[in-house]
Design an enzyme around this catalytic site. Structure first.
Site, PDB file in Angstrom:
ATOM      1  N   THR A  44       0.854  -1.195   0.000  1.00 56.27           N
ATOM      2  CA  THR A  44       0.000   0.000   0.000  1.00 56.27           C
ATOM      3  C   THR A  44       0.886   1.239   0.000  1.00 56.27           C
ATOM      4  O   THR A  44       2.067   1.176   0.356  1.00 56.27           O
ATOM      5  CB  THR A  44      -0.910   0.037   1.245  1.00 56.27           C
ATOM      6  OG1 THR A  44      -0.087   0.024   2.426  1.00 56.27           O
ATOM      7  CG2 THR A  44      -1.866  -1.149   1.267  1.00 56.27           C
ATOM      8  N   ASP A 250      35.766  50.749  15.656  1.00 55.91           N
ATOM      9  CA  ASP A 250      35.768  51.684  16.778  1.00 55.91           C
ATOM     10  C   ASP A 250      36.418  51.052  18.008  1.00 55.91           C
ATOM     11  O   ASP A 250      36.544  49.832  18.110  1.00 55.91           O
ATOM     12  CB  ASP A 250      34.331  52.089  17.122  1.00 55.91           C
ATOM     13  CG  ASP A 250      33.701  52.969  16.055  1.00 55.91           C
ATOM     14  OD1 ASP A 250      34.446  53.457  15.188  1.00 55.91           O
ATOM     15  OD2 ASP A 250      32.473  53.162  16.093  1.00 55.91           O
ATOM     16  N   LYS A 272      36.478  56.790  17.823  1.00 52.69           N
ATOM     17  CA  LYS A 272      35.056  56.914  18.118  1.00 52.69           C
ATOM     18  C   LYS A 272      34.707  56.476  19.533  1.00 52.69           C
ATOM     19  O   LYS A 272      34.047  55.480  19.776  1.00 52.69           O
ATOM     20  CB  LYS A 272      34.209  56.133  17.106  1.00 52.69           C
ATOM     21  CG  LYS A 272      34.269  56.755  15.721  1.00 52.69           C
ATOM     22  CD  LYS A 272      33.491  58.056  15.681  1.00 52.69           C
ATOM     23  CE  LYS A 272      33.705  58.782  14.371  1.00 52.69           C
ATOM     24  NZ  LYS A 272      34.684  59.842  14.453  1.00 52.69           N
ATOM     25  N   ASP A 305      24.459  49.257  17.188  1.00 57.92           N
ATOM     26  CA  ASP A 305      23.876  49.388  15.854  1.00 57.92           C
ATOM     27  C   ASP A 305      24.330  50.707  15.249  1.00 57.92           C
ATOM     28  O   ASP A 305      24.295  51.749  15.909  1.00 57.92           O
ATOM     29  CB  ASP A 305      22.349  49.343  15.925  1.00 57.92           C
ATOM     30  CG  ASP A 305      21.714  49.490  14.559  1.00 57.92           C
ATOM     31  OD1 ASP A 305      21.626  48.481  13.845  1.00 57.92           O
ATOM     32  OD2 ASP A 305      21.331  50.624  14.194  1.00 57.92           O
TER      33      ASP A 305
END
EC number: 2.1.1.107
Length: 461
Positions: A44, A250, A272, A305
């Site tokens: 099957t 940085d 920075k 970010d």
């Protein structure tokens, strides 16, 4: 090496699958991608295989296995739960020197399926020879996250151009350098990810012309490194850093993140830190543009970010004006990352319905152009970057405009690092507390700070 890793061409090759259950269907799904002629023998068929049969993607050749079914078969997959039956089919196939895989039974396999990472035409197979399947799954998940989906189209594009480039760049060494430069640059992947396939094709064409005329192309990638912990660097950020020829970073970038770059990448610190710049912003912009114009893939790596108090917008304005290709990779900003590592949720239904991000650094001398009344809402959290610089002035203005003197305050230094330091006090105490920690600091003002003692989980609370 117990197994030899091979990539087998199965297009229009007959493959026999013995079994009609869900396990057989999973193998059929893999085989369908190869263009194999899939024959099924099973009493099957499960619903999924019935659907596949209805679509004429497989051939159901019988319900009972016959030895003759092995005639002209390239390989066999056995996927039933009848051990004796599986053993019989395996032995018949072995005698005919047909490759056999019996699912979940390595002893009855002349070949095995690896874990597959499909970025066609790029394929990666991983296997432990059945020794550590969970470990292989973990490795696959890791690699899946690191390898961009766009890499397959990039490989296809390279294949289209391969012969043309071979004709134009005849020296094999220069040709290898050409491809390395093209792939390391990252421009093509970036364009493909944006869906700009025509321009990606044009980049290769221009690169060939530039090679012939000894001209170079470069790019700038603005990457946020996150608040400190290198584990917070995004996957995309890692991918881009590893394509860099030059990294302009940085002071606040974790050195461990720089170690993730290529060994031959030139890493240049461009300062920075508030009130301590090794290079002026205008000179930095000019330097970055100059490096890109020399054909370098430049990564501008910033803490947190780049677009939140990072001057990323100013730098990209200059890059865009110079006509240089660029991209932006966001990072976890310190206001979010450091707060999380301090166990301070910035919003909470009981304590704060909004959050404001601001900087303690003033561009020019004089008072802030800030709406202090707007910040006086006691149901609002205030996050102040570089907060140590003007903490006294900020505290006085907030109290003067209605902020409660006992509003909780957190002063966080070296946030997300193992030696992070957190001082908890109130708004009226800020003037004396601020000098008890080293710069740079992040200030969080609001009732949410009171949750620190309850949900603090990392570092020195």
């Amino acid at each position: 090496m117990r197994y030899l890793p091979l990539f087998v061409y199965l297009n229009n090759k007959p493959v026999l699958v013995v079994g009609g259950g869900i396990v057989a269907f999973r193998k059929v799904q893999i085989l369908q991608k190869t263009g194999a002629i899939i024959q099924i023998v099973a009493k099957t068929l499960c619903l999924n295989l019935k659907t596949t049969l209805f679509k004429k993607k497989i051939i159901w050749i019988g319900k009972v296995f016959q030895i003759s079914m092995l005639d002209n078969v390239f390989l066999v997959i056995i996927a039933t739960d009848d051990t004796d039956f599986n053993d019989m089919v395996f032995k018949y196939a072995e005698k005919r020197h047909i490759l056999v895989n019996t699912v979940d039974d390595p002893a009855k396999c002349s070949f095995i399926f690896p874990a597959i990472i499909d970025r066609s035409p790029i394929l990666i197979g991983i296997s432990s020879g059945g020794q550590a399947p969970v470990l292989i799954r973990m490795l696959k998940e890791k690699l899946e996250s690191l390898i961009p989906m766009s890499i397959g189209y990039v490989a296809s594009l390279a294949g289209i151009w391969r012969n043309k480039i071979k004709q134009h760049i005849t020296d094999i060494v220069y040709r290898r350098f050409f491809w390395e430069k093209l792939f390391y640059n990252g421009q093509i992947s970036l364009l493909v990810e944006k869906g700009n396939f025509r321009k990606a094709n044009r980049v290769i064409k221009d690169a060939v012309l530039n090679q012939l005329h000894n001209r170079k192309q470069g790019s700038v990638s603005l990457v946020g490194a996150g608040p400190g912990d290198k584990g917070l660097l995004t996957i995309r950020g890692l991918q881009v850093i590893q394509t860099a020829d030059i990294i302009l970073y940085d002071y606040l970038v974790n050195p461990d993140i720089l170690d993730l770059s290529r060994k031959d990448a030139n890493k240049i610190c461009v300062g920075k830190i508030a009130k301590k710049h090794s290079i002026s912003q205008n000179n930095l912009n000019h330097f970055m543009i100059q490096l890109a114009q020399q054909g370098n893939n430049v990564v501008r790596l910033k803490g947190g970010d780049s677009f939140i108090f990072g001057r990323g917008g100013e730098e990209l304005q200059a890059v865009s004006k110079a006509g240089i290709m660029f991209q932006v990779v966001p990072g976890i900003t310190s206001g979010i990352g450091v707060a999380a590592y301090a166990g301070i949720p910035l919003t909470h239904r009981e304590y704060a319905h909004s959050v404001v991000f601001m900087t303690g650094h003033k561009r020019h001398q004089g008072d802030y152009k800030i709406n202090w009344s707007l910040l006086s809402d006691n149901k609002q959290t205030i996050v102040i970057y570089m907060g140590q610089l003007n903490a006294v002035n900020i505290s006085k203005n907030l109290i003067c405009h209605g902020r409660h003197i006992y509003t909780p305050v957190a002063i966080i230094s070296r946030g997300t690092y193992l030696d992070q330091k957190i001082l908890i006090g109130t708004l009226i105490e800020l003037e004396k507390l601020i000098y008890m920690v080293k710069k740079p600091t992040l200030l969080i003002i609001g009732d949410v700070v009171s949750l620190h003692n309850e949900i603090s989980w990392f570092g020195n609370g």
